[in-house]
Design an enzyme around this catalytic site. Structure first.
Site, PDB file in Angstrom:
ATOM      1  N   ALA A 173      39.524   1.163   5.430  1.00 46.32           N
ATOM      2  CA  ALA A 173      38.263   0.423   5.371  1.00 46.32           C
ATOM      3  C   ALA A 173      38.147  -0.447   4.110  1.00 46.32           C
ATOM      4  CB  ALA A 173      37.077   1.375   5.489  1.00 46.32           C
ATOM      5  N   LEU A 178      23.611  -8.429  14.885  1.00 45.46           N
ATOM      6  CA  LEU A 178      24.087  -7.979  16.189  1.00 45.46           C
ATOM      7  C   LEU A 178      24.917  -6.704  16.068  1.00 45.46           C
ATOM      8  CD1 LEU A 178      25.154 -11.466  17.555  1.00 45.46           C
ATOM      9  CD2 LEU A 178      23.011 -10.244  17.959  1.00 45.46           C
ATOM     10  N   ARG A 235      42.523   5.348   4.651  1.00 45.81           N
ATOM     11  CA  ARG A 235      41.815   4.531   3.654  1.00 45.81           C
ATOM     12  C   ARG A 235      41.926   3.043   3.962  1.00 45.81           C
ATOM     13  NH1 ARG A 235      39.074   8.381   1.050  1.00 45.81           N
ATOM     14  NH2 ARG A 235      39.126   7.419  -1.002  1.00 45.81           N
TER      15      ARG A 235
END
Length: 540
Positions: free
Chosen positions: A266, A540, A264
C-alpha cells in the site's frame, strides 16, 4: 447496518476524526458505553474511577483537550446534569472505548480493508497535517511544487516477483481485471457481509473524466503470470477549498489482493501514484477513508433510506426495531409512485443551464469541485446508459450508472432544480437467497430556491430540498434499488430524518494531501458553519 447511538456516543464520534497519527488500516469498531446502564450502576463506576484516578491519569494518553472538548459538548447539549459527567468520567469513557486505538489507526470508524497500511509511520513522512498541529494561520500548501526535472523519474522499487503496470480502462480485458480485483478484495462492511461491486460501465465513468491520465491508473502484477494483484487510481479534479482554487488528484480504489496484505504494497502504491501525479505538475490530492489516518479535514456519516424492506431484512442490512414489525416497516418506508415536481431526465440541451445552477449553488459550501461544461456533461450525463428506459431492467437503461433529473419552468424553460444519483451495488457475501444489494447514492443536486432571500432561514430551502430529494427516492424506487444512501454533507443534514433516512455504522473521513486548512463541517457544526456545509465533494 442501521445503528442507534446515545448522545455521548455521537459527541465522541465527532472528535475522533482529529486524532490519528498512524496509517494502520485495521477495522475494529470500538465498544461504546452502554446507554442502558442504570444511574445507580453509573455512580458505582464513578466511585471506582475516583479510586483509580491517579493510575488512569498516569497511564492515559488521551489529550486533556479532547476530554475538555467532549465535556463541553455534553454540557452544551444538556445531556447531563454536570454531576454525573465530569472530566474524570469522560476520560474513563474514552479509555473504555479504546479511543487511542482509533487515534493511532488501530481501530477505525466503520473502517475497511484490514491491515492494508500496516502499523508503520508512513504518514509521518508525508506532507499532510500531523497530530497535534493546531489550525493553520492561513490555507496553503505544506511543501512547495517542484519542476518536473526534480520529480523522481523512475518507478519506486517493488518487492521481488512483482512489477508495475498501467491499466488501460478502455481495454475490455484490463477493465475486467480491475473489476475482478475490486469485486473480490475491495471495501467490505465491518462483518464481511457486503462488498462493493463495480461494473465495467462504472469504472469507465469514474476513471475517465475529462483530461484523465491513463498513467494514474496504477497496477501491480505478479511477474511470472501477469496476474493483477493491486491497484490504485487518480483522476484530475479542480477544487475550491474555502477561498482558494487549485488543481489536484482525486485518489481512489486503493486495493490489494487479500493474500498479499502482508507485502507492504500500500505505501509503495501511494508513493508511485503520487509520483505520477507530480510528473503532471500537480502536488495536491483529495482522498477518503473509513479509517482515521493523519489528519481528517472532515468526517461524514452514512445514512440509509430503506426501499426494499423485505430484502434488506433478509440479508441482514437492517433489522426490525423493538416494538415494531416488518409490516409496519414496509408501510412506513413506502415511497410514492410518482414524483411531486415536474421532473424529466437531463438532456444534452440542459448542460449549460445545469452547470450554471450547480456553480452558483456550490458557492454555499467550503470545499467543492469546480466543474467545466465538459465535467458537468461527463459527471451527470455520460453514465446514463444506452437504449430506452426498461431495456436494462425496470426503470433502467442498459449499463446505466447515473440518473440525473431536472425540473424546468414550463413557461420560461429555465432549469430550476436538478438531482443526480449514482448506482453502486454490493455483493451479498453469505446470503443463500440474494446475490446483490442494489444500492443508489445521492450525488450532486441544486435548486434556485437557495438564492431567494431568507430561504435558508425560514424553511423554504429545506422544504424544496425535501421535495426534490423525495423525488430522487421515487426514481430510485422505480429503478428497483433496495436502499438509497447519503452522507452528512452539502444540505443533506436537515432533510435526512424527515425523508426517513436512518444513521448507519459507516463514517467517511476526508483528507487533503499537501494542503492545510481548518476543519470543515461534516458530521457536526464547525464554528458558525452548520453540519454538512463544509463539504461539497461527493467521492465515488
Amino acid at each position: 447496518m442501521a445503528s442507534q447511538s446515545s448522545k455521548i456516543e455521537e459527541i465522541i464520534d465527532t472528535t475522533q476524526g482529529d486524532l490519528s497519527e498512524s496509517d494502520s488500516d485495521v477495522d475494529n469498531t470500538p465498544n461504546l458505553v452502554d446507554p442502558g446502564s442504570s444511574k445507580k450502576k453509573k455512580k458505582k463506576k464513578k466511585s471506582k474511577a475516583a479510586r483509580a484516578l491517579a493510575a488512569i491519569r498516569a497511564k492515559s494518553e488521551i489529550p486533556q483537550e479532547l476530554v475538555d472538548h467532549v465535556l463541553d459538548k455534553v454540557k452544551a447539549d444538556g445531556s447531563s446534569d454536570g454531576e454525573e459527567v465530569n472530566a474524570e468520567t469522560v476520560r474513563q469513557a474514552l479509555e473504555q472505548m479504546k479511543i487511542m486505538d482509533v487515534a493511532k489507526g488501530k481501530a477505525g470508524l466503520g473502517g475497511h480493508n484490514k491491515k492494508d497500511m500496516g502499523a508503520h509511520k508512513f504518514w509521518a513522512t508525508q506532507p499532510v497535517p500531523q497530530l497535534g498541529e493546531g489550525p493553520p494561520i492561513d490555507d496553503g500548501y505544506i511543501e512547495p511544487s517542484k519542476p518536473r526535472e526534480e520529480v523522481r523519474q523512475d518507478p519506486y522499487p517493488l518487492p521481488k516477483d512483482f512489477e508495475w503496470a498501467t491499466l488501460d480502462i478502455n481495454d475490455p480485458n484490463q477493465n475486467k481485471e480491475v473489476y475482478d480485483l475490486l469485486s473480490l478484495n475491495y471495501v467490505e462492511d465491518d462483518v464481511a457481509a457486503f462488498r462493493f461491486q463495480y461494473s465495467s460501465e462504472f469504472l469507465q465513468w469514474a476513471l475517465k473524466p475529462p483530461g484523465y491520465y491513463k498513467e494514474w491508473h496504477v497496477g501491480v502484477r505478479v511477474s511470472s503470470n501477469k496476474k493483477l494483484v493491486a491497484f490504485i487510481s487518480g483522476v484530475p479534479i479542480t477544487l475550491r477549498v474555502r477561498n482558494k482554487v487549485f488543481t489536484a488528484a482525486e485518489i481512489n480504489y486503493l486495493c490489494i489482493h487479500k493474500k498479499l496484505r502482508s507485502k507492504r504494497l500500500a505505501p509503495v502504491l501511494i508513493k508511485e501514484v503520487t509520483r505520477q501525479v507530480h510528473l503532471q505538475g500537480m502536488f495536491q490530492a483529495i482522498y477518503t477513508a473509513g479509517v482515521v489516518i493523519p489528519t481528517p479535514i472532515a468526517t461524514c456519516r452514512y445514512f440509509h433510506r430503506a426501499l426494499n424492506v423485505p430484502k434488506l431484512l433478509e440479508v441482514g442490512f437492517t433489522y426490525v426495531p423493538r416494538n415494531s414489525t416488518a409490516a409496519r416497516m414496509i408501510r412506513m418506508n413506502k415511497v410514492p409512485d410518482t414524483p411531486t415536481l415536474n421532473i424529466r431526465p437531463m438532456e444534452e440541451k440542459d448542460v449549460v443551464q445545469v452547470a450554471d445552477l450547480f456553480t452558483r449553488y456550490m458557492r454555499r459550501f467550503d470545499m467543492v469541485p469546480v466543474m467545466s461544461l465538459d465535467d458537468v456533461r461527463h459527471q451527470l450525463l455520460s453514465g446514463q446508459g444506452t437504449g430506452s428506459v426498461g431495456d436494462g431492467g425496470e426503470g433502467r437503461r442498459v449499463g446505466q450508472v447515473t440518473w440525473t433529473y431536472v425540473s424546468e419552468n414550463p413557461h420560461t424553460h429555465k432549469i430550476t432544480d436538478f438531482f443526480s444519483i449514482y448506482y453502486l451495488p454490493s455483493t451479498i457475501i453469505n446470503s443463500p437467497k440474494h446475490g446483490t444489494l442494489e444500492a443508489g447514492y445521492l450525488y450532486y443536486y441544486a435548486t434556485d430556491v437557495a438564492f431567494e432571500p431568507g430561504a435558508d432561514d425560514d424553511g423554504r430551502l429545506k422544504a424544496r430540498l425535501q421535495t426534490l430529494i423525495g423525488d430522487a427516492l421515487v426514481v430510485a424506487n422505480q429503478a428497483k434499488l433496495d436502499v438509497f444512501n447519503a452522507l452528512t454533507l452539502m444540505d443533506n443534514v436537515p432533510i435526512l430524518k424527515d425523508l426517513k433516512f436512518g444513521p448507519g455504522d459507516g463514517y467517511l473521513n476526508f483528507y487533503l494531501y499537501n494542503w492545510r486548512t481548518a476543519k470543515l463541517a461534516g458530521i457536526a457544526d464547525e464554528g458558525n458553519v452548520k453540519a454538512g456545509k463544509g463539504v461539497g465533494v461527493v467521492m465515488l
